[in-house]
Design a protein around this motif. Structure first.
Motif, short mmCIF file in Angstrom:
data_model
loop_
_atom_site.label_atom_id
_atom_site.label_comp_id
_atom_site.label_asym_id
_atom_site.label_seq_id
_atom_site.Cartn_x
_atom_site.Cartn_y
_atom_site.Cartn_z
N SER A 47 -29.74 -45.60 -9.26
CA SER A 47 -29.90 -46.17 -10.60
C SER A 47 -30.96 -45.41 -11.39
O SER A 47 -30.79 -45.14 -12.58
CB SER A 47 -30.27 -47.65 -10.51
N GLU A 48 -32.07 -45.08 -10.72
CA GLU A 48 -33.11 -44.31 -11.40
C GLU A 48 -32.58 -42.95 -11.84
O GLU A 48 -32.87 -42.49 -12.94
CB GLU A 48 -34.31 -44.12 -10.46
N HIS A 49 -31.81 -42.32 -10.97
CA HIS A 49 -31.25 -41.01 -11.31
C HIS A 49 -30.23 -41.14 -12.43
O HIS A 49 -30.14 -40.27 -13.31
CB HIS A 49 -30.63 -40.36 -10.08
N ALA A 50 -29.47 -42.24 -12.43
CA ALA A 50 -28.49 -42.47 -13.50
C ALA A 50 -29.18 -42.63 -14.85
O ALA A 50 -28.65 -42.16 -15.87
CB ALA A 50 -27.64 -43.70 -13.17
N VAL A 51 -30.33 -43.27 -14.87
CA VAL A 51 -31.09 -43.42 -16.12
C VAL A 51 -31.51 -42.06 -16.65
O VAL A 51 -31.38 -41.77 -17.85
CB VAL A 51 -32.31 -44.35 -15.92
N VAL A 52 -31.99 -41.20 -15.76
CA VAL A 52 -32.39 -39.85 -16.16
C VAL A 52 -31.18 -39.08 -16.70
O VAL A 52 -31.27 -38.41 -17.73
CB VAL A 52 -33.06 -39.10 -14.99
N LEU A 53 -30.06 -39.19 -15.99
CA LEU A 53 -28.84 -38.52 -16.45
C LEU A 53 -28.42 -39.02 -17.83
O LEU A 53 -28.07 -38.22 -18.70
CB LEU A 53 -27.70 -38.76 -15.47
N ALA A 54 -28.45 -40.32 -18.03
CA ALA A 54 -28.06 -40.90 -19.32
C ALA A 54 -28.97 -40.40 -20.43
O ALA A 54 -28.50 -40.09 -21.53
CB ALA A 54 -28.08 -42.41 -19.25
#
Length: 64
Positions: A47-54
């Protein structure tokens, strides 16, 4: 650097697996709480990585 399409695909995959992990974690909560906690931790990292990607995707879209 990855293209916008690659990053969007990666975000989709992250979100897919986050959903899978959370669903499985809920199933295992009663029978194997340690494994359920591990799955929750993995989902949190994704989820943390998804936030960065977004955020990166939004920056790339603003640049275009």
């Amino acid at each position: 650097m990855a293209s916008l399409a690659q990053m969007t695909g990666s975000l989709y995959i992250h979100n897919f697996y986050i959903g899978k992990l959370k669903a499985r974690q809920e199933q295992l909560f009663e029978s194997d709480p340690e494994l359920a906690q591990l799955l929750d931790n993995v989902a949190a990292v994704l989820s943390e990585h998804a936030v960065v990607l977004a955020d990166d995707i939004a920056d790339m879209e603003c640049d275009n």
